[in-house]
Design an enzyme around this catalytic site. Structure first.
Site, PDB file in Angstrom:
ATOM      1  N   LEU A   5       0.852  -1.194   0.000  1.00 24.34           N
ATOM      2  CA  LEU A   5       0.000   0.000   0.000  1.00 24.34           C
ATOM      3  C   LEU A   5       0.883   1.239   0.000  1.00 24.34           C
ATOM      4  O   LEU A   5       1.634   1.468   0.943  1.00 24.34           O
ATOM      5  CB  LEU A   5      -0.908  -0.002   1.235  1.00 24.34           C
ATOM      6  CG  LEU A   5      -1.823   1.223   1.392  1.00 24.34           C
ATOM      7  CD1 LEU A   5      -2.889   1.234   0.313  1.00 24.34           C
ATOM      8  CD2 LEU A   5      -2.459   1.236   2.777  1.00 24.34           C
ATOM      9  N   HIS A  12       5.855   3.069  11.608  1.00 23.22           N
ATOM     10  CA  HIS A  12       6.454   4.268  11.040  1.00 23.22           C
ATOM     11  C   HIS A  12       5.411   5.393  11.113  1.00 23.22           C
ATOM     12  O   HIS A  12       4.225   5.147  10.904  1.00 23.22           O
ATOM     13  CB  HIS A  12       6.822   3.970   9.580  1.00 23.22           C
ATOM     14  CG  HIS A  12       7.637   5.021   8.915  1.00 23.22           C
ATOM     15  ND1 HIS A  12       7.094   6.216   8.489  1.00 23.22           N
ATOM     16  CD2 HIS A  12       8.950   5.063   8.568  1.00 23.22           C
ATOM     17  CE1 HIS A  12       8.040   6.943   7.923  1.00 23.22           C
ATOM     18  NE2 HIS A  12       9.172   6.273   7.964  1.00 23.22           N
TER      19      HIS A  12
END
Length: 344
Positions: free
Chosen positions: A125, A229
């Site tokens: 993605l 992240h």
């Protein structure tokens, strides 16, 4: 209009441009044209029914229908780990105790695992930063659920998603630095590239086979176990609102969390339904954004439309019908883009 469609061979240069913007850490989107071409070819062969389940994988792109610009990519692996082992760590506990010495220690421990073998996987993605607006991220991520709902028999009962772990702008991963590098003797970026280009044999050959006490890792590494992240935090939130949960499995490279859910419990899959479509001028009103997808396996399309999610007859413009490759009288799949907020 932004449209989700299956990947095509001509998309390889656009995917290379996307790959150059990931900043590393997105293993399945390496900036390597040969690898991306192979990935595209595998997706095409999957749609054509030429591959066994163990090799099947679908790839979709988000395209601006007016300019042809490819703004993002998403993918589904049908069944992971049936050809090459699919590794992660399970975060568990080992207890060391002595009644005689009155000592009791419960130690967080990493166990090498293949527990998700055979699961379907949401992967790859990535949305171009310039296009992170107007619901494009939601459309890109959740379009896969519309495909899975329409072609449920193509997928297994559980779906997982590996979330990108904590890595800085220079490619430094605290988890890798404290653990992986000691066994693989290479930088994170090198291991990431090898894995992304399909050279995975080194993982099985060099992985530590015994449980690892997390207290032996640096504090910095311990702190990022199961963390994402910063750029991935929105994607995690999207999946969690769809029913995905972190069940103490993490990535072997960067320590990022693996989320999982039973496919039939995913909100967008469970609540999507088929409605008849008609051509006309959609009613005006303060309607929520909804995902609308056709049921055409080889020419699958998804768009965002503002409409009443409870409607039995969906009115679309000629342009929207054209983008969906649908005609009046066809049945399309409809679901609200985001879950309704619960009110007290």
């Amino acid at each position: 209009m932004m449209v989700i469609r299956p990947v095509e061979r001509s998309d390889v240069s656009a995917l290379m441009q996307l790959a150059s913007k990931t900043g590393g850490g997105l293993t399945s989107l390496p900036a390597n044209e040969a690898t991306l071409s192979v990935r595209i070819e595998r997706a095409i062969k999957t749609w054509q029914g030429e591959l066994p389940k163990s090799e099947q994988g679908y790839v979709f792109v988000l395209e601006d229908s007016e300019t042809g610009t490819v703004a993002g990519i998403c993918a589904i692996e049908v069944a992971v780990g049936l050809n090459d082992p699919w590794y992660n760590y399970r975060v568990g506990t080992l207890v060391h105790a002595s009644k005689e010495l009155n000592v009791y220690n419960a130690l967080p421990t990493l166990f090498l695992s293949n527990d998700h073998t055979g699961s379907s996987e949401l992967c790859t993605l990535f949305l171009d930063p310039k296009w992170r607006k107007e619901g494009n991220g939601y459309l890109l991520s959740k379009s896969r659920f519309m495909f899975m709902a329409a072609f449920r028999d193509k997928f297994n009962d559980k779906v997982v998603a590996e979330m990108r772990g904590v890595i800085d702008e220079h490619g430094y991963s605290p988890f890798w630095q404290s653990l992986g590098k000691r066994f693989f003797s290479m930088d994170f970026s090198r291991a990431d590239f090898l894995c992304g280009t399909g050279q995975k044999a080194f993982i099985a050959e060099l992985m530590p086979k015994h449980p690892i006490y997390t207290h032996f890792l640096s504090q910095e590494a311990q702190d990022v176990i199961g963390q994402v992240h910063p750029q991935t935090a929105p994607a995690r939130a999207v999946l969690e609102k769809e029913g995905f949960r972190y069940r103490n499995y993490i990535d072997i490279f960067d320590g990022g969390p693996t989320l999982e859910c039973d496919i039939d419990r995913v909100r967008a899959i469970r609540k999507s339904r088929l409605v008849e479509v008609a051509e006309g001028q959609p009613a005006q009103g303060d309607f929520p954004a909804c995902l609308v997808a056709n049921e055409n396996y080889h020419h699958f399309r998804v768009v965002l439309v503002r409409t009443d999610p409870a409607t039995e007859r969906l009115i679309l413009t000629a342009a929207q019908l054209d983008a969906l490759k649908c005609h009046a009288g066809d049945r399309v799949r409809l679901v609200r883009l985001c879950a309704e907020e619960k009110t007290a």
